[in-house]
Motif scaffolding. Structure first.
Motif, PDB file in Angstrom:
ATOM      1  N   THR A 125      57.359  31.541 157.216  1.00 57.83           N
ATOM      2  CA  THR A 125      57.345  31.929 155.814  1.00 57.83           C
ATOM      3  C   THR A 125      57.792  30.748 154.966  1.00 57.83           C
ATOM      4  OG1 THR A 125      57.877  34.189 156.463  1.00 57.83           O
ATOM      5  CG2 THR A 125      58.135  33.629 154.137  1.00 57.83           C
ATOM      6  N   HIS A 126      56.936  30.361 154.015  1.00 60.09           N
ATOM      7  CA  HIS A 126      57.218  29.244 153.121  1.00 60.09           C
ATOM      8  C   HIS A 126      57.513  29.772 151.721  1.00 60.09           C
ATOM      9  CE1 HIS A 126      54.633  27.616 156.307  1.00 60.09           C
ATOM     10  NE2 HIS A 126      54.853  26.378 155.900  1.00 60.09           N
ATOM     11  N   LEU A 127      58.672  29.457 151.193  1.00 58.59           N
ATOM     12  CA  LEU A 127      58.955  29.620 149.769  1.00 58.59           C
ATOM     13  C   LEU A 127      58.851  28.229 149.172  1.00 58.59           C
ATOM     14  CD1 LEU A 127      59.845  31.058 147.195  1.00 58.59           C
ATOM     15  CD2 LEU A 127      62.220  30.880 147.993  1.00 58.59           C
ATOM     16  N   VAL A 128      57.854  28.029 148.314  1.00 61.71           N
ATOM     17  CA  VAL A 128      57.523  26.688 147.827  1.00 61.71           C
ATOM     18  C   VAL A 128      57.728  26.638 146.319  1.00 61.71           C
ATOM     19  CG1 VAL A 128      55.798  24.858 147.832  1.00 61.71           C
ATOM     20  CG2 VAL A 128      55.765  26.601 149.644  1.00 61.71           C
ATOM     21  N   VAL A 129      58.513  25.659 145.858  1.00 64.91           N
ATOM     22  CA  VAL A 129      58.779  25.483 144.427  1.00 64.91           C
ATOM     23  C   VAL A 129      58.740  23.992 144.100  1.00 64.91           C
ATOM     24  CG1 VAL A 129      60.233  27.552 144.384  1.00 64.91           C
ATOM     25  CG2 VAL A 129      61.293  25.306 144.685  1.00 64.91           C
ATOM     26  N   PRO A 130      58.502  23.641 142.829  1.00 71.03           N
ATOM     27  CA  PRO A 130      58.570  22.222 142.450  1.00 71.03           C
ATOM     28  C   PRO A 130      59.993  21.684 142.638  1.00 71.03           C
ATOM     29  CG  PRO A 130      57.404  23.493 140.783  1.00 71.03           C
ATOM     30  CD  PRO A 130      58.028  24.484 141.722  1.00 71.03           C
ATOM     31  N   GLY A 200      52.324  31.153 157.261  1.00 68.82           N
ATOM     32  CA  GLY A 200      51.277  30.496 158.034  1.00 68.82           C
ATOM     33  C   GLY A 200      51.847  29.491 159.000  1.00 68.82           C
ATOM     34  N   GLY A 201      50.956  28.755 159.654  1.00 72.29           N
ATOM     35  CA  GLY A 201      51.363  27.739 160.613  1.00 72.29           C
ATOM     36  C   GLY A 201      51.973  26.532 159.921  1.00 72.29           C
ATOM     37  N   VAL A 202      52.567  25.659 160.715  1.00 67.80           N
ATOM     38  CA  VAL A 202      53.207  24.448 160.199  1.00 67.80           C
ATOM     39  C   VAL A 202      52.587  23.217 160.862  1.00 67.80           C
ATOM     40  CG1 VAL A 202      55.372  23.191 159.957  1.00 67.80           C
ATOM     41  CG2 VAL A 202      55.377  25.674 159.819  1.00 67.80           C
ATOM     42  N   PRO A 203      52.088  22.257 160.088  1.00 70.63           N
ATOM     43  CA  PRO A 203      52.000  22.350 158.628  1.00 70.63           C
ATOM     44  C   PRO A 203      50.754  23.121 158.203  1.00 70.63           C
ATOM     45  CG  PRO A 203      51.168  20.234 159.359  1.00 70.63           C
ATOM     46  CD  PRO A 203      51.635  20.945 160.606  1.00 70.63           C
ATOM     47  N   THR A 204      50.829  23.818 157.083  1.00 72.55           N
ATOM     48  CA  THR A 204      49.646  24.419 156.474  1.00 72.55           C
ATOM     49  C   THR A 204      48.952  23.322 155.677  1.00 72.55           C
ATOM     50  OG1 THR A 204      50.584  26.644 156.350  1.00 72.55           O
ATOM     51  CG2 THR A 204      48.822  26.107 154.802  1.00 72.55           C
ATOM     52  N   PRO A 205      47.690  22.987 155.992  1.00 73.08           N
ATOM     53  CA  PRO A 205      47.040  21.834 155.357  1.00 73.08           C
ATOM     54  C   PRO A 205      47.075  21.854 153.831  1.00 73.08           C
ATOM     55  CG  PRO A 205      45.747  22.552 157.233  1.00 73.08           C
ATOM     56  CD  PRO A 205      46.836  23.572 157.057  1.00 73.08           C
ATOM     57  N   ALA A 206      46.837  23.017 153.217  1.00 71.50           N
ATOM     58  CA  ALA A 206      46.818  23.080 151.751  1.00 71.50           C
ATOM     59  C   ALA A 206      48.178  22.706 151.164  1.00 71.50           C
ATOM     60  CB  ALA A 206      46.412  24.470 151.294  1.00 71.50           C
ATOM     61  N   LEU A 207      49.263  23.059 151.863  1.00 73.09           N
ATOM     62  CA  LEU A 207      50.592  22.710 151.379  1.00 73.09           C
ATOM     63  C   LEU A 207      50.914  21.238 151.641  1.00 73.09           C
ATOM     64  CD1 LEU A 207      52.657  25.877 152.367  1.00 73.09           C
ATOM     65  CD2 LEU A 207      51.503  25.347 150.200  1.00 73.09           C
ATOM     66  N   SER A 208      50.368  20.694 152.712  1.00 69.09           N
ATOM     67  CA  SER A 208      50.544  19.256 152.964  1.00 69.09           C
ATOM     68  C   SER A 208      49.893  18.434 151.863  1.00 69.09           C
ATOM     69  CB  SER A 208      49.946  18.884 154.326  1.00 69.09           C
ATOM     70  OG  SER A 208      50.653  19.499 155.379  1.00 69.09           O
ATOM     71  N   VAL A 209      48.701  18.863 151.439  1.00 68.96           N
ATOM     72  CA  VAL A 209      48.012  18.168 150.349  1.00 68.96           C
ATOM     73  C   VAL A 209      48.825  18.292 149.064  1.00 68.96           C
ATOM     74  CG1 VAL A 209      45.956  18.182 148.893  1.00 68.96           C
ATOM     75  CG2 VAL A 209      45.718  18.458 151.372  1.00 68.96           C
ATOM     76  N   LEU A 210      49.318  19.500 148.784  1.00 63.18           N
ATOM     77  CA  LEU A 210      50.112  19.710 147.569  1.00 63.18           C
ATOM     78  C   LEU A 210      51.370  18.842 147.575  1.00 63.18           C
ATOM     79  CD1 LEU A 210      50.555  21.322 144.940  1.00 63.18           C
ATOM     80  CD2 LEU A 210      51.767  23.035 146.318  1.00 63.18           C
ATOM     81  N   ALA A 211      52.013  18.713 148.738  1.00 63.58           N
ATOM     82  CA  ALA A 211      53.244  17.931 148.829  1.00 63.58           C
ATOM     83  C   ALA A 211      53.001  16.448 148.531  1.00 63.58           C
ATOM     84  CB  ALA A 211      53.864  18.093 150.217  1.00 63.58           C
ATOM     85  N   ARG A 212      51.767  15.968 148.741  1.00 61.74           N
ATOM     86  CA  ARG A 212      51.441  14.583 148.400  1.00 61.74           C
ATOM     87  C   ARG A 212      51.161  14.419 146.909  1.00 61.74           C
ATOM     88  NH1 ARG A 212      48.756  15.012 153.535  1.00 61.74           N
ATOM     89  NH2 ARG A 212      46.744  15.432 152.555  1.00 61.74           N
ATOM     90  N   GLN A 213      50.895  15.527 146.235  1.00 63.81           N
ATOM     91  CA  GLN A 213      50.574  15.479 144.815  1.00 63.81           C
ATOM     92  C   GLN A 213      51.750  15.837 143.920  1.00 63.81           C
ATOM     93  OE1 GLN A 213      47.491  18.417 144.851  1.00 63.81           O
ATOM     94  NE2 GLN A 213      45.877  16.971 145.443  1.00 63.81           N
ATOM     95  N   LEU A 214      52.683  16.637 144.459  1.00 68.12           N
ATOM     96  CA  LEU A 214      53.781  17.180 143.666  1.00 68.12           C
ATOM     97  C   LEU A 214      55.025  17.267 144.531  1.00 68.12           C
ATOM     98  CD1 LEU A 214      54.611  18.754 140.990  1.00 68.12           C
ATOM     99  CD2 LEU A 214      53.978  20.840 142.242  1.00 68.12           C
ATOM    100  N   PRO A 215      56.130  16.653 144.133  1.00 68.72           N
ATOM    101  CA  PRO A 215      57.362  16.800 144.931  1.00 68.72           C
ATOM    102  C   PRO A 215      57.758  18.271 145.032  1.00 68.72           C
ATOM    103  CG  PRO A 215      57.593  15.038 143.309  1.00 68.72           C
ATOM    104  CD  PRO A 215      56.320  15.762 142.971  1.00 68.72           C
ATOM    105  N   LEU A 216      58.049  18.726 146.254  1.00 67.54           N
ATOM    106  CA  LEU A 216      58.297  20.144 146.506  1.00 67.54           C
ATOM    107  C   LEU A 216      59.686  20.372 147.084  1.00 67.54           C
ATOM    108  CD1 LEU A 216      54.885  21.143 148.174  1.00 67.54           C
ATOM    109  CD2 LEU A 216      55.566  21.501 145.785  1.00 67.54           C
ATOM    110  N   ARG A 217      60.159  21.580 146.893  1.00 67.98           N
ATOM    111  CA  ARG A 217      61.378  22.057 147.529  1.00 67.98           C
ATOM    112  C   ARG A 217      61.035  23.322 148.295  1.00 67.98           C
ATOM    113  NH1 ARG A 217      64.622  22.803 143.204  1.00 67.98           N
ATOM    114  NH2 ARG A 217      65.437  20.691 143.365  1.00 67.98           N
ATOM    115  N   PHE A 218      61.679  23.504 149.451  1.00 71.34           N
ATOM    116  CA  PHE A 218      61.474  24.696 150.274  1.00 71.34           C
ATOM    117  C   PHE A 218      62.832  25.385 150.452  1.00 71.34           C
ATOM    118  CE2 PHE A 218      57.941  21.986 151.059  1.00 71.34           C
ATOM    119  CZ  PHE A 218      56.867  22.793 151.402  1.00 71.34           C
TER     120      PHE A 218
END
Length: 322
Positions: A125-130, A200-218
């Motif tokens: 379970t991913h809780l994803v925020v900027p 989802g699985g780790v890493p989830t590709p869509a979140l990996s792409v997002l992490a390269r575009q926007l700094p994220l916190r989990f």
């Protein structure tokens, strides 16, 4: 042509006809029609869909009598309903939704006639925020717009249960946005939601792409595991997003939920055994696009809790592992 020659030709012709008929009879006796199984997976681009496409290819390569046709869906809840009503023979589903289906608990109106072939891997379970946003804990979600998964998805089931056990109800409720993964990612990037919840699985590709575009916190979620287990059963476990995933410098504790490969009870035992043979032979390929570092082992695969194993699965595990 003499009479003897004519008789000889008639006899040879009759013999050839008899041989041809026998050959055809032999073919019909020993050959079997191709059995086609519809496989309810998930949305295009998601991990269930990737698993379904990989299994389709592997089965076509490995078996002569079996073919699988993947069907795109919203995922777990939709998939279980399709198994129950006969519009699919195979499906993927998260363990909590599968347990609700066999119990006949909401959103299911009655116990569903579904069985498991194997527990194939674990969702995280991913809780994803900027990273530069105000949300640092799950409690900080109160009153904020949050993407909680698409209707009919297992991710939405987990998200809503997480919010409930975290006390984000009533006046502290989040403003839910029922969005699939792609829409959730786009909304977080655009700032129209403050967080997304994904399983989802780790890493989830869509979140990996997002992490390269926007700094994220989990923000960590492992503090909610015991309450989830108390309310909903042992389908929830404590797992860790490993350091390095999505650029994480430290591991993050979160909630794990198993994923089951499911089947209608009416699927023939032989077909179920053939599917499992391919799954166990090809698991490295099947899981490569779904989750990193996962292994498929029999003691793990048969752990399906209250969801009964298909008779063909029972026969397979006994024949191979005793």
């Amino acid at each position: 042509m003499t009479g003897a020659e004519a008789n000889r030709r008639r006899l040879l012709g009759a013999a050839c006809s008899t041989a041809a008929a026998a050959a055809l009879a032999g073919c019909s006796q020993y050959s079997e029609p191709v059995r086609r199984l519809r496989f309810a997976t998930g949305p295009e681009g998601g991990p269930y869909n990737a698993f379904g496409r990989a299994l389709t290819t592997a089965v076509a390569r490995r078996t002569g009598r079996l073919r699988i046709g993947p069907v795109s869906t919203a995922a777990s809840v939709d998939n279980l309903r399709m198994l129950d009503d006969g519009s699919a023979e195979l499906a993927l589903a998260m363990a909590d939704s599968a347990q609700d289906a066999v119990r006949g608990l909401p959103p299911f109106s009655r116990p569903a006639a579904v069985t498991a072939l194997a527990r194939v891997y674990v969702n995280y379970t991913h809780l994803v925020v900027p990273a530069n946003g105000p949300v640092r804990t799950v409690q900080d979600l109160a009153g904020r717009p949050v993407a909680v998964g698409a209707p009919g998805s297992g991710a939405q089931v987990v998200a809503r249960r997480l919010l409930r056990v975290a006390g984000l109800t009533g006046r502290r409720s989040v403003r839910e946005r029922e969005l699939g993964l792609a829409e959730s990612v786009a909304s977080l990037r655009a700032g129209s939601v403050d967080a997304l919840i994904w399983s989802g699985g780790v890493p989830t590709p869509a979140l990996s792409v997002l992490a390269r575009q926007l700094p994220l916190r989990f923000p960590p979620l492992d503090g909610q595991v015991s309450e989830l287990r108390e309310r909903y059963g042992p389908v929830y476990t404590a797992v860790t997003l490993p350091a390095g995933s999505y650029g994480l410098e430290e591991p993050v504790g979160t909630i794990g939920v198993g994923n089951y490969l499911m089947a209608r009870a009416k699927v023939p035992q032989r077909a179920a055994r053939e599917v499992l043979q391919v799954v166990f032979d090809e698991w490295r390929v099947l899981l490569r696009e779904v989750t990193a570092g996962a292994r498929l082992e029999p003691r793990f695969a048969i752990s399906t809790g209250e969801v009964p194993l298909h008779p063909g699965a029972v026969a397979y595990y006994r024949s191979v592992y005793g």
